[in-house]
Scaffold this active site. Structure first.
Site, PDB file in Angstrom:
ATOM      1  N   GLU A  35       0.837  -1.208   0.000  1.00 50.31           N
ATOM      2  CA  GLU A  35       0.000   0.000   0.000  1.00 50.31           C
ATOM      3  C   GLU A  35       0.871   1.258   0.000  1.00 50.31           C
ATOM      4  O   GLU A  35       0.566   2.246  -0.663  1.00 50.31           O
ATOM      5  CB  GLU A  35      -0.920   0.008   1.233  1.00 50.31           C
ATOM      6  N   ASP A  37       3.887   1.538  -1.221  1.00 51.46           N
ATOM      7  CA  ASP A  37       4.467   1.709  -2.554  1.00 51.46           C
ATOM      8  C   ASP A  37       3.456   2.304  -3.529  1.00 51.46           C
ATOM      9  O   ASP A  37       3.798   3.102  -4.402  1.00 51.46           O
ATOM     10  CB  ASP A  37       4.969   0.364  -3.097  1.00 51.46           C
ATOM     11  N   SER A  82      31.389  17.846  23.320  1.00 56.52           N
ATOM     12  CA  SER A  82      31.679  16.425  23.535  1.00 56.52           C
ATOM     13  C   SER A  82      31.272  16.089  24.969  1.00 56.52           C
ATOM     14  O   SER A  82      30.520  16.838  25.586  1.00 56.52           O
ATOM     15  CB  SER A  82      33.160  16.215  23.286  1.00 56.52           C
ATOM     16  N   LEU A  83      31.788  15.015  25.527  1.00 60.31           N
ATOM     17  CA  LEU A  83      31.429  14.627  26.895  1.00 60.31           C
ATOM     18  C   LEU A  83      32.665  14.116  27.614  1.00 60.31           C
ATOM     19  O   LEU A  83      33.488  13.423  27.023  1.00 60.31           O
ATOM     20  CB  LEU A  83      30.411  13.480  26.880  1.00 60.31           C
ATOM     21  N   GLU A 114      20.443   8.454  29.478  1.00 63.99           N
ATOM     22  CA  GLU A 114      20.126   8.047  28.101  1.00 63.99           C
ATOM     23  C   GLU A 114      21.213   7.105  27.592  1.00 63.99           C
ATOM     24  O   GLU A 114      22.347   7.195  28.051  1.00 63.99           O
ATOM     25  CB  GLU A 114      20.163   9.274  27.160  1.00 63.99           C
ATOM     26  N   LYS A 116      24.193   5.904  25.340  1.00 65.32           N
ATOM     27  CA  LYS A 116      25.199   6.598  24.538  1.00 65.32           C
ATOM     28  C   LYS A 116      25.482   5.711  23.336  1.00 65.32           C
ATOM     29  O   LYS A 116      26.253   4.756  23.409  1.00 65.32           O
ATOM     30  CB  LYS A 116      26.469   6.834  25.355  1.00 65.32           C
ATOM     31  N   ASP A 118      26.803   4.286  19.927  1.00 64.75           N
ATOM     32  CA  ASP A 118      28.088   4.365  19.251  1.00 64.75           C
ATOM     33  C   ASP A 118      27.839   4.499  17.752  1.00 64.75           C
ATOM     34  O   ASP A 118      27.794   3.502  17.027  1.00 64.75           O
ATOM     35  CB  ASP A 118      28.882   3.093  19.566  1.00 64.75           C
ATOM     36  N   GLU A 190      22.249  10.974  16.977  1.00 68.30           N
ATOM     37  CA  GLU A 190      23.278   9.998  16.644  1.00 68.30           C
ATOM     38  C   GLU A 190      22.732   9.100  15.541  1.00 68.30           C
ATOM     39  O   GLU A 190      21.671   8.488  15.707  1.00 68.30           O
ATOM     40  CB  GLU A 190      23.597   9.183  17.910  1.00 68.30           C
ATOM     41  N   TYR A 242      18.579  13.720  20.490  1.00 66.49           N
ATOM     42  CA  TYR A 242      18.577  13.939  21.939  1.00 66.49           C
ATOM     43  C   TYR A 242      18.864  15.356  22.393  1.00 66.49           C
ATOM     44  O   TYR A 242      18.906  15.627  23.591  1.00 66.49           O
ATOM     45  CB  TYR A 242      19.579  12.997  22.614  1.00 66.49           C
ATOM     46  N   LYS A 331      30.901   5.236  30.887  1.00 65.79           N
ATOM     47  CA  LYS A 331      31.303   4.288  29.843  1.00 65.79           C
ATOM     48  C   LYS A 331      31.160   2.837  30.289  1.00 65.79           C
ATOM     49  O   LYS A 331      31.490   2.491  31.422  1.00 65.79           O
ATOM     50  CB  LYS A 331      32.766   4.535  29.455  1.00 65.79           C
ATOM     51  N   CYS A 425      51.432 -30.224   9.278  1.00 65.91           N
ATOM     52  CA  CYS A 425      50.907 -30.060  10.629  1.00 65.91           C
ATOM     53  C   CYS A 425      52.007 -29.474  11.528  1.00 65.91           C
ATOM     54  O   CYS A 425      53.112 -30.014  11.579  1.00 65.91           O
ATOM     55  CB  CYS A 425      50.439 -31.407  11.173  1.00 65.91           C
ATOM     56  N   CYS A 428      53.188 -32.349  14.152  1.00 62.68           N
ATOM     57  CA  CYS A 428      53.880 -33.592  13.812  1.00 62.68           C
ATOM     58  C   CYS A 428      54.621 -33.526  12.479  1.00 62.68           C
ATOM     59  O   CYS A 428      55.366 -34.440  12.130  1.00 62.68           O
ATOM     60  CB  CYS A 428      52.892 -34.757  13.794  1.00 62.68           C
ATOM     61  N   CYS A 443      44.947 -32.463  10.074  1.00 64.87           N
ATOM     62  CA  CYS A 443      46.091 -33.343  10.174  1.00 64.87           C
ATOM     63  C   CYS A 443      45.486 -34.726  10.360  1.00 64.87           C
ATOM     64  O   CYS A 443      44.730 -34.943  11.294  1.00 64.87           O
ATOM     65  CB  CYS A 443      46.948 -32.982  11.393  1.00 64.87           C
ATOM     66  N   CYS A 448      49.579 -38.079  15.750  1.00 60.65           N
ATOM     67  CA  CYS A 448      50.035 -36.696  15.956  1.00 60.65           C
ATOM     68  C   CYS A 448      49.946 -36.333  17.444  1.00 60.65           C
ATOM     69  O   CYS A 448      48.886 -36.480  18.053  1.00 60.65           O
ATOM     70  CB  CYS A 448      49.168 -35.760  15.124  1.00 60.65           C
TER      71      CYS A 448
HETATM   72  S1  IVH Z   1      25.178  14.389  24.792  1.00 58.18           S
HETATM   73  C1  IVH Z   1      26.216  18.463  25.440  1.00 58.18           C
HETATM   74  N1  IVH Z   1      23.747  12.238  24.498  1.00 58.18           N
HETATM   75  O1  IVH Z   1      28.639  10.671  22.471  1.00 58.18           O
HETATM   76  C2  IVH Z   1      25.825  17.259  24.740  1.00 58.18           C
HETATM   77  N2  IVH Z   1      25.837  12.360  23.386  1.00 58.18           N
HETATM   78  O2  IVH Z   1      31.357  11.339  23.742  1.00 58.18           O
HETATM   79  C3  IVH Z   1      26.931  16.330  24.531  1.00 58.18           C
HETATM   80  N3  IVH Z   1      26.330  10.399  22.010  1.00 58.18           N
HETATM   81  O3  IVH Z   1      29.809  13.181  20.394  1.00 58.18           O
HETATM   82  C4  IVH Z   1      26.513  15.051  23.943  1.00 58.18           C
HETATM   83  N4  IVH Z   1      24.462   9.302  22.442  1.00 58.18           N
HETATM   84  O4  IVH Z   1      28.049  11.681  19.426  1.00 58.18           O
HETATM   85  C5  IVH Z   1      24.894  12.862  24.179  1.00 58.18           C
HETATM   86  N5  IVH Z   1      22.332  10.414  24.295  1.00 58.18           N
HETATM   87  C6  IVH Z   1      23.473  11.045  23.976  1.00 58.18           C
HETATM   88  C7  IVH Z   1      24.428  10.458  23.118  1.00 58.18           C
HETATM   89  C8  IVH Z   1      25.614  11.166  22.856  1.00 58.18           C
HETATM   90  C9  IVH Z   1      25.607   9.272  21.775  1.00 58.18           C
HETATM   91  C10 IVH Z   1      27.680  10.662  21.464  1.00 58.18           C
HETATM   92  C11 IVH Z   1      27.789  11.978  20.763  1.00 58.18           C
HETATM   93  C12 IVH Z   1      28.982  12.649  21.366  1.00 58.18           C
HETATM   94  C13 IVH Z   1      29.652  11.560  22.112  1.00 58.18           C
HETATM   95  C14 IVH Z   1      30.317  12.144  23.340  1.00 58.18           C
END
Ligand code: IVH
Length: 685
Positions: A35, A37, A82-83, A114, A116, A118, A190, A242, A331, A425, A428, A443, A448
């Site tokens: 549907e 499509d 970053s974090l 939340e 994180k 990758d 992300e 996020y 982490k 081998c 042996c 082998c 052996c």
């Molecule tokens: S918060 C001020 N929230 O983790 C906001 N980062 O090491 C800073 N990442 O470069 C980021 N999930 O790519 C935030 N729920 C999440 C995330 C997140 C993945 C990544 C993000 C950032 C890296 C920081």
């Protein structure tokens, strides 16, 4: 088509976008693919007639733009931060203590946790509700403009509600937002490939004989940071949003929890794993449950992010370098690391299979130092083009043995050496063989020494003869010194001989001789399992021992007789016959017998003396004149037979009573012999 059809076109566009959202963002489609499509095709048809109607939020605009020569730069409206990392609860507590000193409000702060993910951080721009631009993080100030690629990601809404539409944005959660959605909104999320889709992608590539990808993260990043949007479109990318990086001409919530709700209400994909807590300890406890349960997440997460909920407070806390003080990445222990492949070793298994393994520059993965990792087989090394000296990606997750995922090709210096599998081998020196249709190299030299070690190791193991105090080191010593040339030699070891071995004091030798003596009376099923016949595990060994009663009877069984047993197919039957046909194995059996290792089935095991029904399988159906169901089972089993539930070609006899079920029909159809109770008794004699 006339101009009056334009409202229909707009309606259709909204419909396709809506169903796209139901499917890719909510994972709750309302219509079938067919549907969908159909709607999309109709839309395409109208656009073909009215190219001037097409707007950038049309679902047809997701795919297909031409490859670019290079990426333009795109300046972010605010720094993309970053974090800082926390490796464990104490780090997280120390973070809280630090920021408490900076601001009293931290004392009462709430926290949002939340996942994180990758993946690849992306920044999405919406002007007047339309997705206009998207970028990578870059250096945090300027990213690469990957708009055409991002457009192909179906979880990214091409249009969101704006003020001009007077929309009151209603969240599906408990809160309702009565905010003016901004005219210019920049969000961050992300982008990633879910694990399931990644595996599927690799499976398809493998099937097509193409090179597979290393991991979801690199594949997601690579798919977005290349110039051909068609290729991006073919990758199963998705995203979770996020953060609101910037907004102009409207209001946005001031707490992280509400931001998530709000983004969700605007139609963005938002994690459903996030939770809000009143204190850090609860936030940490939640984080730790996901550390243990990380395999339940549908994507790779390298940790959880703990964020101060009050975004005004978080902003006031400022940042250190590029790391905001108001949040921390908790982490998880890494499961994938890169290290140098120093060399490739080859192990010889019990069955003679040669297995290559990686000798690595020692590296810590999740709290364990890893020096070796499996390379699966020689084809794997060739397919992945793994070279000695390569930087390789190694994974260690859960219970699995660490394994090499593949080489980091970009890290090559040119000095890496292509690997050639051994032709002899390594234990042996005999030539190795490859069997048609199999990946493994073998082998085939029964003498052996490497195979012998594994064989004896298996023979004495807990699930086989269960000889306590005979670890691998001692097994190796016994073989190296020539005291043991096969399993039977274990039972003729003398105390004086053991005392000559390194590390053997009087007591140790006596203990070992004691457990060897005890093992002489191990049950027949354990002895059969201990022989290490290909395809014969514990369960099958039990079936064989009940069917044949002793080793000598089993050794004389033909392939046909063996196949009478439930679970024994032609391959296993042949493997058993072959095993007993080998002179070296016959010698072991003779030596075992001479040493007093010749168990017969224990009376307790079959609770009877006879084995006249040995090797025969019975199915019972209907009501018998005198015997109950249990009674007939006992009678058959105590005479060495086996009772199973369903009729198959391997069933020897069907025992038929009054009012039988469909089993009787099946037995007739398969030509299985049928007995009544009297005939069964006669058979037993
Ligand atoms: S918060 C001020 N929230 O983790 C906001 N980062 O090491 C800073 N990442 O470069 C980021 N999930 O790519 C935030 N729920 C999440 C995330 C997140 C993945 C990544 C993000 C950032 C890296 C920081």
């Amino acid at each position: 088509m006339a101009e009056k059809n334009k409202p229909h076109y707009e309606e259709l566009k909204a419909q396709v976008n809506f169903h796209n959202y139901r499917y890719h963002t909510l994972d709750e489609p309302l219509i079938s693919d067919l549907e969908y499509d159909r709607l999309l095709n109709e839309l395409k048809q109208i656009e073909a007639d009215h190219p001037d109607w097409i707007t950038p939020d049309s679902p047809t605009q997701r795919t297909g733009s031409k490859p670019a020569d290079r990426f333009e730069k795109l300046r972010h409206p605010r720094s993309i931060l970053s974090l800082a990392n926390a490796f464990g609860a104490d780090d997280a507590r120390a973070w809280l203590e630090r920021i408490k000193k900076l601001d009293d409000r931290v004392e009462k702060a709430k926290f949002v946790v939340e996942p994180k993910i990758d993946g690849l951080s992306v920044v999405l721009h919406y002007r007047d509700g339309l997705f206009t631009q998207g970028a990578t993080r870059g250096d945090g100030e300027i990213g690469e403009d990957i708009t055409s690629n991002l457009r192909t990601v179906r979880a990214i809404p091409l249009r969101i509600p704006v003020e001009s539409q007077k929309s009151k944005v209603e969240s599906r959660g408990p809160s309702t937002f009565d905010l003016r959605p901004p005219r210019y909104l920049v969000v961050r999320g992300e982008a990633f490939i879910p694990n399931k889709d990644f595996d599927e992608l690799n499976r398809k590539l493998e099937e097509a004989g193409e090179k597979t990808y290393l991991n979801p993260r690199n594949t997601a990043a690579g798919s977005l940071r290349q110039l051909d949007p068609q290729l991006t479109a073919s990758r199963p990318l998705t995203l979770l949003v996020y953060q609101i990086v910037y907004s102009e001409g409207g209001e946005v919530p001031t707490s992280q929890w509400e931001i998530l709700e709000y983004l969700k209400a605007l139609g963005f994909p938002v994690t459903d794993v996030a939770k809000r807590f009143n204190d850090l300890e609860s936030a940490i406890a939640y984080t730790e449950t996901w550390n243990e349960g990380r395999d339940k997440l549908p994507y790779e997460a390298d940790g959880m992010v703990i964020k101060i909920d009050d975004l005004t407070l978080a902003a006031d806390l400022g940042f250190v370098g590029k790391d905001p003080r108001g949040a921390i990445a908790f982490k998880f222990p890494a499961r994938e690391v890169t290290t140098t492949l120093n060399d490739i070793g080859v192990a010889v298994g019990r069955t003679g299979v040669l297995t290559p393994y990686a000798m690595l520059e020692p590296v810590e993965i999740g709290g364990v130092i890893v020096e070796r990792a499996t390379l699966h087989n020689f084809d794997f090394i060739a397919e992945k083009d793994i070279r000695v000296g390569d930087r390789v990606l190694v994974k260690r997750a859960g219970e699995v043995i660490p394994y090499v995922i593949g080489p980091v090709v970009d890290a090559r210096s040119g000095k890496e050496k292509t690997y050639k599998p051994p032709t002899k081998c390594p234990a042996c020196g005999e030539a190795v063989e490859h069997f048609e249709g199999e990946v493994a190299w073998y082998c085939v030299n029964a003498a052996c020494p490497a195979q012998l070690v594994r064989n004896i190791e298996h023979f004495v193991s807990r699930s086989a003869m269960d000889i306590v105090g005979l670890g691998i080191k001692i097994v190796e010593q016994l073989i190296e010194t020539g005291l043991v040339k096969d399993a039977a030699d274990l039972f003729t070891l003398k105390k004086e001989q053991l005392l000559e071995l390194e590390g053997f004091a009087g007591k140790k030798a006596e203990n070992l001789l004691g457990s060897l003596n005890q093992a002489k009376v191990q049950s027949l099923n354990r002895l059969i399992a201990a022989l290490g016949i290909h395809g014969v595990g514990e369960v099958m060994a039990g079936d064989l021992s009940r069917a044949f009663g002793n080793l000598s009877a089993l050794s004389k069984a033909s392939a046909e007789e063996l196949q009478q047993i439930e679970g024994v197919g032609p391959n296993i039957a042949e493997s058993i016959v072959d095993w007993f046909a080998q002179p070296a194995n016959q010698k072991v059996i003779r030596k075992l017998k001479a040493a007093g290792v010749d168990p017969v089935v224990q009376l307790s095991e079959i609770s009877g003396q006879s084995s006249v029904l040995g090797g025969l399988t019975f199915v019972v159906t209907g009501t018998l004149p005198t015997l109950t169901r249990e009674g007939v089972k006992e009678l058959i089993e105590s005479n060495g037979g086996k009772v199973t539930d369903s009729v198959s070609k391997k069933t020897s006899y069907l025992v038929l009573g009054e009012n039988p079920g469909s089993k009787a029909d099946k037995a007739r159809a398969l030509g299985v012999k049928i007995l009544d109770e009297a005939a069964l008794r006669k058979l037993i004699g």
